[in-house]
Design a protein around this motif. Structure first.
Motif, PDB file in Angstrom:
ATOM      1  N   ALA A 191     -17.840   2.124  52.893  1.00 52.20           N
ATOM      2  CA  ALA A 191     -18.069   1.306  54.089  1.00 52.20           C
ATOM      3  C   ALA A 191     -18.260  -0.163  53.719  1.00 52.20           C
ATOM      4  N   LEU A 192     -19.006  -0.413  52.658  1.00 52.75           N
ATOM      5  CA  LEU A 192     -19.230  -1.785  52.214  1.00 52.75           C
ATOM      6  C   LEU A 192     -17.943  -2.444  51.735  1.00 52.75           C
ATOM      7  N   GLN A 193     -17.103  -1.668  51.054  1.00 50.92           N
ATOM      8  CA  GLN A 193     -15.850  -2.249  50.559  1.00 50.92           C
ATOM      9  C   GLN A 193     -14.863  -2.505  51.700  1.00 50.92           C
ATOM     10  N   GLU A 194     -14.851  -1.648  52.701  1.00 47.50           N
ATOM     11  CA  GLU A 194     -14.002  -1.893  53.868  1.00 47.50           C
ATOM     12  C   GLU A 194     -14.466  -3.141  54.622  1.00 47.50           C
ATOM     13  N   TRP A 195     -15.762  -3.287  54.736  1.00 49.74           N
ATOM     14  CA  TRP A 195     -16.343  -4.480  55.364  1.00 49.74           C
ATOM     15  C   TRP A 195     -15.950  -5.722  54.590  1.00 49.74           C
ATOM     16  N   TRP A 196     -16.036  -5.640  53.270  1.00 55.28           N
ATOM     17  CA  TRP A 196     -15.666  -6.776  52.412  1.00 55.28           C
ATOM     18  C   TRP A 196     -14.203  -7.164  52.606  1.00 55.28           C
ATOM     19  N   LYS A 197     -13.338  -6.162  52.757  1.00 55.61           N
ATOM     20  CA  LYS A 197     -11.921  -6.468  52.992  1.00 55.61           C
ATOM     21  C   LYS A 197     -11.723  -7.261  54.282  1.00 55.61           C
ATOM     22  N   ALA A 198     -12.581  -7.003  55.260  1.00 59.51           N
ATOM     23  CA  ALA A 198     -12.475  -7.708  56.545  1.00 59.51           C
ATOM     24  C   ALA A 198     -13.136  -9.080  56.509  1.00 59.51           C
ATOM     25  N   GLU A 199     -14.235  -9.218  55.764  1.00 57.83           N
ATOM     26  CA  GLU A 199     -15.034 -10.448  55.802  1.00 57.83           C
ATOM     27  C   GLU A 199     -15.007 -11.245  54.494  1.00 57.83           C
ATOM     28  N   GLY A 200     -14.528 -10.639  53.422  1.00 57.07           N
ATOM     29  CA  GLY A 200     -14.641 -11.253  52.110  1.00 57.07           C
ATOM     30  C   GLY A 200     -13.840 -12.524  51.911  1.00 57.07           C
ATOM     31  N   ASN A 201     -12.911 -12.817  52.841  1.00 57.94           N
ATOM     32  CA  ASN A 201     -12.159 -14.073  52.729  1.00 57.94           C
ATOM     33  C   ASN A 201     -13.071 -15.287  52.871  1.00 57.94           C
ATOM     34  N   ARG A 202     -14.303 -15.083  53.349  1.00 64.66           N
ATOM     35  CA  ARG A 202     -15.288 -16.161  53.412  1.00 64.66           C
ATOM     36  C   ARG A 202     -15.722 -16.594  52.009  1.00 64.66           C
ATOM     37  N   ALA A 203     -15.579 -15.687  51.052  1.00 59.09           N
ATOM     38  CA  ALA A 203     -16.019 -15.962  49.676  1.00 59.09           C
ATOM     39  C   ALA A 203     -15.090 -15.260  48.692  1.00 59.09           C
ATOM     40  N   PRO A 204     -13.848 -15.726  48.582  1.00 62.31           N
ATOM     41  CA  PRO A 204     -12.861 -15.012  47.757  1.00 62.31           C
ATOM     42  C   PRO A 204     -13.191 -14.978  46.271  1.00 62.31           C
ATOM     43  N   HIS A 205     -14.095 -15.842  45.820  1.00 59.94           N
ATOM     44  CA  HIS A 205     -14.464 -15.863  44.400  1.00 59.94           C
ATOM     45  C   HIS A 205     -15.494 -14.790  44.060  1.00 59.94           C
ATOM     46  N   LEU A 206     -16.051 -14.130  45.072  1.00 57.50           N
ATOM     47  CA  LEU A 206     -17.062 -13.112  44.827  1.00 57.50           C
ATOM     48  C   LEU A 206     -16.480 -11.708  44.872  1.00 57.50           C
ATOM     49  N   GLN A 207     -17.042 -10.827  44.063  1.00 60.00           N
ATOM     50  CA  GLN A 207     -16.700  -9.415  44.129  1.00 60.00           C
ATOM     51  C   GLN A 207     -17.407  -8.794  45.331  1.00 60.00           C
ATOM     52  N   TRP A 208     -17.008  -7.574  45.699  1.00 63.41           N
ATOM     53  CA  TRP A 208     -17.538  -6.985  46.925  1.00 63.41           C
ATOM     54  C   TRP A 208     -19.062  -6.836  46.889  1.00 63.41           C
ATOM     55  N   SER A 238     -25.072 -28.656  60.651  1.00 69.50           N
ATOM     56  CA  SER A 238     -25.461 -27.247  60.547  1.00 69.50           C
ATOM     57  C   SER A 238     -24.415 -26.453  59.783  1.00 69.50           C
ATOM     58  N   ALA A 239     -23.144 -26.728  60.053  1.00 71.07           N
ATOM     59  CA  ALA A 239     -22.064 -26.029  59.347  1.00 71.07           C
ATOM     60  C   ALA A 239     -22.078 -26.372  57.855  1.00 71.07           C
ATOM     61  N   THR A 240     -22.380 -27.623  57.541  1.00 70.83           N
ATOM     62  CA  THR A 240     -22.470 -28.036  56.144  1.00 70.83           C
ATOM     63  C   THR A 240     -23.596 -27.296  55.432  1.00 70.83           C
ATOM     64  N   ILE A 241     -24.732 -27.158  56.101  1.00 68.01           N
ATOM     65  CA  ILE A 241     -25.856 -26.418  55.513  1.00 68.01           C
ATOM     66  C   ILE A 241     -25.474 -24.962  55.275  1.00 68.01           C
ATOM     67  N   ARG A 242     -24.903 -24.353  56.295  1.00 67.61           N
ATOM     68  CA  ARG A 242     -24.530 -22.934  56.159  1.00 67.61           C
ATOM     69  C   ARG A 242     -23.582 -22.718  54.992  1.00 67.61           C
ATOM     70  N   SER A 243     -22.565 -23.577  54.845  1.00 69.19           N
ATOM     71  CA  SER A 243     -21.605 -23.400  53.761  1.00 69.19           C
ATOM     72  C   SER A 243     -22.192 -23.757  52.400  1.00 69.19           C
ATOM     73  N   ALA A 244     -23.217 -24.616  52.376  1.00 68.33           N
ATOM     74  CA  ALA A 244     -23.889 -24.936  51.121  1.00 68.33           C
ATOM     75  C   ALA A 244     -24.779 -23.787  50.650  1.00 68.33           C
ATOM     76  N   TYR A 245     -25.312 -23.029  51.592  1.00 61.27           N
ATOM     77  CA  TYR A 245     -26.209 -21.919  51.237  1.00 61.27           C
ATOM     78  C   TYR A 245     -25.484 -20.584  51.130  1.00 61.27           C
ATOM     79  N   PHE A 246     -24.542 -20.351  52.004  1.00 60.97           N
ATOM     80  CA  PHE A 246     -23.813 -19.076  51.980  1.00 60.97           C
ATOM     81  C   PHE A 246     -22.383 -19.322  51.513  1.00 60.97           C
ATOM     82  N   PRO A 247     -21.928 -18.640  50.448  1.00 62.27           N
ATOM     83  CA  PRO A 247     -22.542 -17.439  49.888  1.00 62.27           C
ATOM     84  C   PRO A 247     -23.361 -17.616  48.614  1.00 62.27           C
ATOM     85  N   ASN A 248     -23.286 -18.754  47.927  1.00 63.34           N
ATOM     86  CA  ASN A 248     -23.754 -18.767  46.539  1.00 63.34           C
ATOM     87  C   ASN A 248     -25.267 -18.842  46.370  1.00 63.34           C
TER      88      ASN A 248
END
Length: 360
Positions: A191-208, A238-248
């Motif tokens: 389930a987590l890996q399927e979710w990652w396939k749908a949402e993981g493009n937000r952080a392509p440098h990260l593994q699932w 606000s968008a700058t803050i979010r992208s600075a904190y998520f995902p790393n």
């Protein structure tokens, strides 16, 4: 341009200034709030709900204390930020306990429970019966009171409307994670890996597993609460803050949490995202990379020094935990991550140990 965007909000300038605020204001006031919620939880009629509520406060107090660091960024608004951060983190910790030690494995139950976290960040949401899909029902209004406290405090943040969308986005990801990671053990990884396939493009440098970990942090939400103290906060800031904190930054937070909890999670049969590396060296290299990515990301924010202190503080807090010395591989990773540490990290490391020894 707002004071936040110009970098003029009154954050501490260095580690000594930060820790001075932590000792004088943050720790005492966080603990006062937790004392209130502990007394409230003692009155929960259902024995299982009462047990998990009290255990979450007793064993995860440092989560609220760590989150309270963001109130040090604007002492004039700490009367709003500290009760808000404590209430929101207490919901998170309580529900994590309920789901980890759940009498249910129903994803719909987990999603309804975590609707409380979405309602808590929407000041006009009407609380519902979050326990409707499980056998334990009667918490005497405890969870609804936590939700309402968050709503009450949020309604006093003058810049909240500009931050609301980014906060909601992070809260939805958090809710999804809590659903997928607590279902039947044989189903959760898929389930987590399927979710990652749908949402993981937000952080392509990260593994699932790293992406999933990043969604489990509340730090991005807390930083946005702090930013929302500014009545001139913009949606772009606000968008700058979010992208600075998520995902790393968020990912580093939770991967360190899982790093030190490996033995505990093994004993409890809980999922641990550090268990998905082929060997210790790979895990160490990935953690070191996430540290560097997080450092790079926060350079985009005003008051960069405060966010760098958050990163160094995370490393110090978790790597100074007594659990580290009890696990051979974790002890080795800790030594290698601490090797050549900047003075700021060493300063926070010493303070973390002192706080555990003298203030608990």
């Amino acid at each position: 341009m707002s004071e936040f965007e110009q970098g003029r909000y009154l954050s501490p300038r260095g580690p000594i200034g930060l820790m001075s605020r932590v000792y004088k204001y943050v720790l005492p006031e966080v603990r006062e709030c937790l004392h209130f919620w502990r007394e409230d939880a003692e009155g929960i009629p259902d024995p299982e709900l009462r047990k998990q509520a009290l255990a979450s406060i007793e064993t995860k107090q440092f989560h609220c204390e760590g989150g309270g660091i963001y109130a040090a960024g604007n002492l004039a608004m700490r009367h709003i930020l500290i009760p808000l951060i404590v209430a929101y983190q207490t919901i998170s910790d309580y529900l994590d306990n309920l789901c980890d030690r759940s009498t249910s494995l129903d994803p719909a139950d987990f999603r309804l429970l975590h609707q409380s976290m979405l309602d808590a960040i929407n000041p006009i949401a009407e609380p519902v019966n979050y326990y409707a899909l499980r056998s334990e029902q009667n918490d005497g209004g405890y969870l609804q009171r936590l939700v309402q406290k968050c709503q009450e405090m949020i309604s006093k943040l003058p810049g909240y409307s500009a931050a609301a969308s980014e906060i909601h986005d992070l809260a939805v990801l958090y809710t999804d994670l809590q659903v997928y990671k607590h279902i039947q053990p044989e189903l959760r990884e898929d389930a987590l890996q399927e979710w990652w396939k749908a949402e993981g493009n937000r952080a392509p440098h990260l593994q699932w597993n790293e992406f999933a970990a990043a969604t489990g942090s509340t730090l991005g939400v807390f930083m946005l609460f702090l930013a929302a103290c500014d009545p001139k906060l913009s949606t772009s800031a606000s968008a700058t803050i979010r992208s600075a904190y998520f995902p790393n930054v968020c990912g580093l937070h939770i991967m360190l949490d899982y790093l030190i909890d490996q033995d505990e999670d093994l004993a409890g049969g809980d999922l641990n995202f550090c268990n998905y590396y082929d060997n210790t060296d790979i895990m160490l290299n990935r953690l070191a990379s996430i540290v560097e990515w997080a450092r790079k990301d926060v350079r985009s924010l005003p008051e960069t020094s405060m966010h760098r202190m958050v990163i160094e503080g995370l490393l110090a807090l978790y790597l100074s935990d007594p659990k580290v010395s009890e696990q051979r591989e974790v002890r080795m990773i800790s030594k290698r991550l601490m090797k050549g540490s900047p003075l700021t990290r060493l300063f926070f490391f010493v303070n973390s140990r002192w706080i555990r020894k003298h203030m608990y």
